[in-house]
Design a protein around this motif. Structure first.
Motif, PDB file in Angstrom:
ATOM      1  N   GLY A 159      30.284 -31.457 -61.172  1.00 21.89           N
ATOM      2  CA  GLY A 159      30.849 -31.777 -59.973  1.00 21.89           C
ATOM      3  C   GLY A 159      31.513 -30.551 -59.274  1.00 21.89           C
ATOM      4  N   SER A 160      31.605 -30.829 -58.007  1.00 18.44           N
ATOM      5  CA  SER A 160      32.150 -29.450 -57.441  1.00 18.44           C
ATOM      6  C   SER A 160      33.545 -29.499 -57.629  1.00 18.44           C
ATOM      7  CB  SER A 160      31.756 -29.542 -55.728  1.00 18.44           C
ATOM      8  OG  SER A 160      32.239 -30.609 -55.286  1.00 18.44           O
ATOM      9  N   LYS A 161      34.375 -30.444 -57.824  1.00 22.91           N
ATOM     10  CA  LYS A 161      35.766 -30.474 -58.284  1.00 22.91           C
ATOM     11  C   LYS A 161      36.038 -29.362 -59.436  1.00 22.91           C
ATOM     12  CE  LYS A 161      39.800 -33.350 -58.874  1.00 22.91           C
ATOM     13  NZ  LYS A 161      40.032 -34.832 -58.914  1.00 22.91           N
ATOM     14  N   GLU A 162      35.086 -29.798 -60.394  1.00 24.03           N
ATOM     15  CA  GLU A 162      35.512 -28.791 -61.655  1.00 24.03           C
ATOM     16  C   GLU A 162      35.231 -27.310 -61.144  1.00 24.03           C
ATOM     17  OE1 GLU A 162      33.809 -26.530 -64.055  1.00 24.03           O
ATOM     18  OE2 GLU A 162      32.008 -27.499 -63.578  1.00 24.03           O
ATOM     19  N   LEU A 201      35.469 -25.709 -58.345  1.00 27.74           N
ATOM     20  CA  LEU A 201      36.513 -25.422 -57.331  1.00 27.74           C
ATOM     21  C   LEU A 201      37.904 -25.016 -58.097  1.00 27.74           C
ATOM     22  CD1 LEU A 201      35.843 -27.811 -54.318  1.00 27.74           C
ATOM     23  CD2 LEU A 201      35.699 -25.373 -54.246  1.00 27.74           C
ATOM     24  N   ALA A 202      38.010 -26.089 -58.919  1.00 27.42           N
ATOM     25  CA  ALA A 202      39.362 -25.797 -59.750  1.00 27.42           C
ATOM     26  C   ALA A 202      39.205 -24.696 -60.608  1.00 27.42           C
ATOM     27  CB  ALA A 202      39.395 -27.218 -60.587  1.00 27.42           C
ATOM     28  N   HIS A 203      38.227 -24.550 -61.198  1.00 23.15           N
ATOM     29  CA  HIS A 203      37.962 -23.396 -62.275  1.00 23.15           C
ATOM     30  C   HIS A 203      37.772 -21.943 -61.622  1.00 23.15           C
ATOM     31  CE1 HIS A 203      37.120 -26.196 -65.634  1.00 23.15           C
ATOM     32  NE2 HIS A 203      38.166 -25.857 -65.861  1.00 23.15           N
ATOM     33  N   LEU A 204      37.376 -21.997 -60.433  1.00 24.38           N
ATOM     34  CA  LEU A 204      37.248 -20.689 -59.620  1.00 24.38           C
ATOM     35  C   LEU A 204      38.478 -19.737 -59.750  1.00 24.38           C
ATOM     36  CD1 LEU A 204      35.496 -19.069 -57.565  1.00 24.38           C
ATOM     37  CD2 LEU A 204      36.868 -20.266 -55.954  1.00 24.38           C
ATOM     38  N   TYR A 205      39.637 -20.743 -59.412  1.00 21.26           N
ATOM     39  CA  TYR A 205      41.099 -20.086 -59.502  1.00 21.26           C
ATOM     40  C   TYR A 205      41.333 -19.302 -60.482  1.00 21.26           C
ATOM     41  CZ  TYR A 205      41.236 -21.948 -54.784  1.00 21.26           C
ATOM     42  OH  TYR A 205      40.837 -22.355 -53.435  1.00 21.26           O
ATOM     43  N   TRP A 206      41.103 -19.895 -61.635  1.00 12.83           N
ATOM     44  CA  TRP A 206      41.348 -19.539 -62.887  1.00 12.83           C
ATOM     45  C   TRP A 206      40.661 -18.192 -63.140  1.00 12.83           C
ATOM     46  CZ3 TRP A 206      44.719 -21.328 -66.511  1.00 12.83           C
ATOM     47  CH2 TRP A 206      45.179 -22.804 -66.177  1.00 12.83           C
ATOM     48  N   ALA A 207      39.357 -17.829 -62.718  1.00 14.78           N
ATOM     49  CA  ALA A 207      38.664 -16.939 -62.736  1.00 14.78           C
ATOM     50  C   ALA A 207      38.851 -15.630 -62.054  1.00 14.78           C
ATOM     51  CB  ALA A 207      37.259 -17.008 -62.407  1.00 14.78           C
ATOM     52  N   PHE A 208      39.781 -15.722 -60.807  1.00 15.34           N
ATOM     53  CA  PHE A 208      40.239 -14.761 -59.747  1.00 15.34           C
ATOM     54  C   PHE A 208      41.524 -14.637 -59.556  1.00 15.34           C
ATOM     55  CE2 PHE A 208      35.650 -15.558 -59.015  1.00 15.34           C
ATOM     56  CZ  PHE A 208      35.065 -14.324 -58.686  1.00 15.34           C
TER      57      PHE A 208
END
Ligand code: PLP
Length: 395
Positions: A101-104, A106-113
């Motif tokens: 799902g795109s929510k997953e 989108l949410a994890h992107l922030y942890w990566a950057f």
């Protein structure tokens, strides 16, 4: 039990609160017209369900998804779909990543950057996940106001230089949730230029990309020269193919950014159910008349609601895309107060704009997905109830 600060600082997920209000109304016997959550109210098309049934029966799908970026057939199907839809070539091995799902994603992107103290640029009003994921990662959101007078596009030149310097991610969403606004290709050209100048990852949430009306087709950031150098787009099968519960989406674009997101994800999840990715292949490569029917159906629903409510004096824009109406609140009321009046007096559930940010105040969101009944009849009923039961000065 001591909860972590990050959770203590997080308000309840807005739709959990909406679900609570809905349950309470139903318990009290209210005959609800539910225009709350945006969740397609018709089933996943039969050919996608059939592909999934076959895939589930195949033991090869029962093991871990050890495919790296996602099932190769699914990534190829995404790249083919993308080329046909946007005329952009993607390398399925490096420029496509499956998501749960795109929510997953989108949410994890922030942890990566995002490091503690970093800034992320978040649209206001906007999908609450951008802000919450920033908070979880220890970052700080700078809210970009989306104003009616600017077509609900952020004013990139108004972002202070000191903020741009600390920024890691700029997020936009078009067709927009919650306003229903769309972005012209020139906006993406400005975004690419801005992101390059400030060395910021430009992200576009495209959850509603296929739900355009009156012949409108949303453009892509990756169509702009330089888009792939700075940008990633998040797509979802949820709304396009009525697959919200299946949890399947994908990210495309900048290869190093996707590799980073995948590195993070591979430490957190174990991929997506392979049978569901096969169903995703059926969705993207199969007949698309189901999507055409959805578009036509949402367009009719949009017209029933907007034309009906405008006739009562409630002026609102007719969106070119998305599944939402963004309607102004009459003077003297907050969006939460209007939502309460609509629920108590007319049994209509809608979302106060304030849950999407400070600049969402003054508006309510109505979803064109209608839970629990024949949608067009329910929308006519909603208009009738507003006319007969809600006595407000709409202008
Ligand atoms: C703007 C926006 N982005 C992303 C999503 C997430 O969709 P999904 O996780 O089902 O792909 C939603 C869901 O409502 C949304 O409104």
């Amino acid at each position: 039990m001591q909860l972590a600060q990050r959770l203590l600082q997080t308000p309840p997920y807005p739709f959990a609160e909406l679900a609570r209000l809905k349950a309470e109304a139903l318990r009290n016997g209210v005959d609800l017209v539910d225009l709350g959550i945006g969740d397609p109210d018709t089933p996943t098309p039969a050919h996608i369900v059939a592909a999934a049934q076959e895939a589930v029966a195949d033991p090869a799908t029962h093991q871990y998804d050890e495919t790296g970026m996602g099932l190769p057939e699914f990534r190829r199907a995404i790249a083919d779909w993308y080329r046909k839809r946007f005329g952009v070539a993607l390398d399925p091995d490096t420029e496509v990543l499956r998501l749960i799902g795109s929510k997953e994603g989108l949410a994890h992107l922030y942890w990566a950057f995002v490091n503690p103290g970093d800034v992320t640029l978040v649209p206001d009003p906007g999908y609450p996940v951008y802000k919450t994921a920033t908070l979880f990662a220890g970052g700080e959101s700078y809210f970009m106001p989306l104003l009616a007078e600017h077509g609900y596009l952020p004013d990139l030149e108004a972002i202070p230089a000191a903020v741009a310097e600390r920024a890691k991610i700029i997020m936009v969403c078009y067709p927009n949730m919650p306003t229903g606004a769309v972005a012209p290709p020139e906006f993406y050209a400005r975004l690419v230029h801005w992101a390059r100048r400030h060395q910021v990852l430009a992200c576009v949430d495209m959850a509603y990309s296929e739900l355009g009306f009156d012949g409108y087709w949303a453009p892509s950031l990756l169509q702009v020269p330089g888009g792939k150098e700075v940008g990633v787009e998040f797509h979802s099968l949820s709304k396009t193919y009525n697959m919200t519960g299946w949890r399947l989406g994908f990210a495309v674009g900048n290869a190093p950014a996707l590799a980073a997101l995948n590195k993070l994800k591979s430490n957190l999840d174990s991929g997506a159910f392979l049978a569901i990715q096969r169903a995703g292949v059926a969705a993207l490569t199969g007949p698309q008349d189901c999507v055409e029917r959805m578009r036509a159906s949402y367009q009719r629903r949009r017209d029933i609601l907007v034309d009906g409510l405008r006739a009562l004096g409630w002026q609102m824009e007719k969106p070119k895309a998305s599944i939402y109406l963004w309607a102004p609140v009459p003077p003297g009321l907050t969006s939460a107060q209007l939502a309460e009046i609509m629920l108590k007096d007319a049994g209509i559930l809608l979302t106060p704009g304030s849950v999407y940010g400070a600049h969402g105040e003054g508006f309510v969101r109505m979803s064109l997905t209608v839970q629990g009944g024949e949608a067009e009849a329910k929308l006519h009923e909603a208009v009738r109830r507003v006319r007969e039961r809600v006595h407000l000065n709409w202008s």
